[in-house]
Design a protein around this motif. Structure first.
Motif, PDB file in Angstrom:
ATOM      1  N   MET A  68       0.834  -1.196   0.000  1.00  0.00           N
ATOM      2  CA  MET A  68       0.000   0.000   0.000  1.00  0.00           C
ATOM      3  C   MET A  68       0.875   1.255   0.000  1.00  0.00           C
ATOM      4  SD  MET A  68      -3.106   0.842   2.666  1.00  0.00           S
ATOM      5  CE  MET A  68      -3.707  -0.852   2.503  1.00  0.00           C
ATOM      6  N   ILE A  69       1.957   1.230   0.773  1.00  0.00           N
ATOM      7  CA  ILE A  69       2.882   2.363   0.827  1.00  0.00           C
ATOM      8  C   ILE A  69       3.552   2.562  -0.524  1.00  0.00           C
ATOM      9  CG2 ILE A  69       5.052   3.178   1.828  1.00  0.00           C
ATOM     10  CD1 ILE A  69       4.195   1.803   4.448  1.00  0.00           C
ATOM     11  N   GLU A  70       3.989   1.451  -1.133  1.00  0.00           N
ATOM     12  CA  GLU A  70       4.643   1.533  -2.449  1.00  0.00           C
ATOM     13  C   GLU A  70       3.715   2.153  -3.486  1.00  0.00           C
ATOM     14  OE1 GLU A  70       7.868  -2.059  -2.836  1.00  0.00           O
ATOM     15  OE2 GLU A  70       5.767  -2.622  -2.938  1.00  0.00           O
ATOM     16  N   GLU A  71       2.473   1.689  -3.516  1.00  0.00           N
ATOM     17  CA  GLU A  71       1.532   2.139  -4.534  1.00  0.00           C
ATOM     18  C   GLU A  71       1.051   3.570  -4.297  1.00  0.00           C
ATOM     19  OE1 GLU A  71      -1.519  -0.819  -4.497  1.00  0.00           O
ATOM     20  OE2 GLU A  71      -0.192  -2.406  -5.252  1.00  0.00           O
ATOM     21  N   SER A  72       1.104   4.017  -3.029  1.00  0.00           N
ATOM     22  CA  SER A  72       0.629   5.368  -2.718  1.00  0.00           C
ATOM     23  C   SER A  72       1.654   6.441  -3.079  1.00  0.00           C
ATOM     24  CB  SER A  72       0.294   5.478  -1.228  1.00  0.00           C
ATOM     25  OG  SER A  72       1.483   5.424  -0.447  1.00  0.00           O
ATOM     26  N   GLY A  73       2.922   6.033  -3.189  1.00  0.00           N
ATOM     27  CA  GLY A  73       3.963   6.998  -3.507  1.00  0.00           C
ATOM     28  C   GLY A  73       4.391   7.847  -2.326  1.00  0.00           C
ATOM     29  N   VAL A  74       3.987   7.480  -1.115  1.00  0.00           N
ATOM     30  CA  VAL A  74       4.372   8.223   0.089  1.00  0.00           C
ATOM     31  C   VAL A  74       5.889   8.163   0.271  1.00  0.00           C
ATOM     32  CG1 VAL A  74       4.169   8.318   2.594  1.00  0.00           C
ATOM     33  CG2 VAL A  74       2.169   7.784   1.206  1.00  0.00           C
TER      34      VAL A  74
END
Length: 446
Positions: free
Chosen positions: A219-225
């Motif tokens: 989820m972190i990877e896909e969010s670009g955070v």
């Protein structure tokens, strides 16, 4: 990054008061375990055998099931003096306990020392069982010893991500005192991710199911955070840590993953800082790896059977936990005298068995689907030895060529004598425990 003032106060004052109130002795056992880990293997084995003899004598005298079992087999406690002698006893199954749970309770353990708990029930009906305060204390001492291998000290802040919501005031107060920042996994979403990450930054270590930590990492990877927590370590437990889980978690959080394994409130094995395998918690457990009723060779897959050496309230002697693993054959470079388990391959229901006698572990399927971007989720179901159903949640990229590729790779593994079915589905719900299972097989491998 992490304040140490509270940690010192916690160790010197707060935790001792908590232990006196709860009637536990975690600190005492933790100090002992930090010494015993450096004993030689032969010294640890002698300690195991001494504790095993005490457990067997107790079970024979005070536990109806074991007293009757010994009488039926024509055995006495003197016949079980070393862990190799355990093979004289039958394997204990969940069904045995469910049929007559009261027959497994020790008659001489005070009720004030007994705690009721239950397994997660990830593969079916949860198992209710009992443990005493000593076993509870030692179990937590093993966990804290493992955390210390990752740099954690009692009182340091940590984050716990769990499937169960904190509902009682007692638990909430305990979290505050333990410096635990709690996250209910059901609250994790793309919308809540920024706030979740802020909470995660507060912990020196983060603890959660392997699958939960992997999903958060994705989820972190896909969010670009970009502002991502940087803990000293991520401690995984609860379900199988697949290599691609570890890779994703370590990449996102820029730290090492320390995996732990246990069952029925019994600490079984943990990774140390060398990550050379899993150190067995041999001061508290005897672990067997059985294949066709015999001890599997090092490097060979075997069903895990354990004997908890500390739980006198409800002894688990040669308990079949329905998981499979590989016995280690080398010594860890760390120098600890604890034996190694090379890997945990999941539950025995996570293994596909083919008609020609081959075993296919869940990791094969995980590797197969790892780089197929058109597959979002998958699950393999084996109801009988000659049939395999693969359920796939696909996205808009999925094509006939993807399906042919998947079919051909599966066919190579299962052979021509298996009815192979691929089904596209909209969702694959997790088990009641919250764990996601890649493989569900109703064909016993051993």
């Amino acid at each position: 990054m992490w304040m140490s003032g509270y940690s010192t106060l916690f160790r010197s004052l707060i935790f001792p008061i908590m232990e006196r109130y709860q009637r536990t002795e975690i600190r005492k056992h933790l100090a002992w375990l930090k010494k015993t880990q450096w004993l030689s293997h032969s010294e640890i084995e002698a300690l195991q055998n001494k504790k095993l003899r005490a457990l067997v004598r107790h079970a024979y005298r005070n536990v109806p099931y074991y007293h009757r079992l010994f009488k039926t087999l024509g055995l006495t406690p003197d016949d079980i003096r070393r862990k190799e002698d355990l093979s004289k006893l039958p394997v204990l199954k969940k069904e045995d306990i469910r049929k007559n749970p009261d027959q497994f309770l020790a008659r001489n353990v005070p009720g004030s020392r007994v705690m009721e708990t239950q397994s997660s029930g990830s593969t079916g009906e949860p198992l209710k069982y009992y443990m005493d305060k000593t076993s509870y204390s030692i179990g937590w001492a093993h966990t804290f010893r493992c955390w210390s291998w990752a740099g954690y000290s009692l009182g340091d802040p940590y984050v716990k991500i769990s499937m169960s919501a904190r509902t009682t005031l007692r638990k909430k107060i305990q979290d505050i005192l333990m410096n635990c920042h709690y996250i209910h996994f059901s609250d994790v979403s793309v919308e809540t991710l920024p706030g979740i990450l802020e909470v995660m930054k507060k912990g020196k270590i983060i603890r959660g199911f392997a699958s939960s930590m992997y999903l958060i990492s994705r989820m972190i990877e896909e969010s670009g955070v970009e502002d991502i927590p940087k803990p000293a370590a991520v401690m995984t437990t609860g379900d199988t840590l697949f290599p691609h889980y570890r890779e994703a978690i370590e990449s996102v959080f820029d730290c090492k993953v320390f995996d732990g394994y246990g069952g029925e409130s019994t600490p079984i094995a943990f990774e140390c800082e060398e990550h050379f395998g899993y150190h067995l918690c041999e001061e508290s457990v005897v672990v067997e790896f059985l294949r066709d009723g015999e001890e599997a060779s090092p490097g060979e897959l075997g069903g895990i059977v354990f004997t908890n050496l500390d739980n006198f309230a409800m002894p688990f002697i040669r308990y079949k936990i329905n998981d499979v693993g590989v016995k280690g054959e080398e010594e860890c470079p760390c120098g600890r005298g604890l034996s190694l388990m090379s890997s945990v391959e999941g539950r025995n229901t996570d293994i596909v068995v083919t008609p020609d006698g081959r075993y296919i572990v869940a990791q094969f399927f995980a590797n197969l689907f790892k780089y197929i971007e058109s597959v979002q989720q998958f699950q393999v179901i084996q109801d009988r030895i000659d049939r395999l159903e693969v359920r796939i949640v696909a996205n808009e990229k999925f094509s006939e060529s993807d399906e042919r590729y998947i079919y051909s790779k599966l066919r190579e593994q299962v052979g021509e004598n298996v009815d192979l079915v691929i089904r596209l589905v909209k969702t694959i719900p997790p088990a009641k425990s919250g764990k996601r299972r890649f493989v569900i097989s109703n064909v016993s491998p051993f």
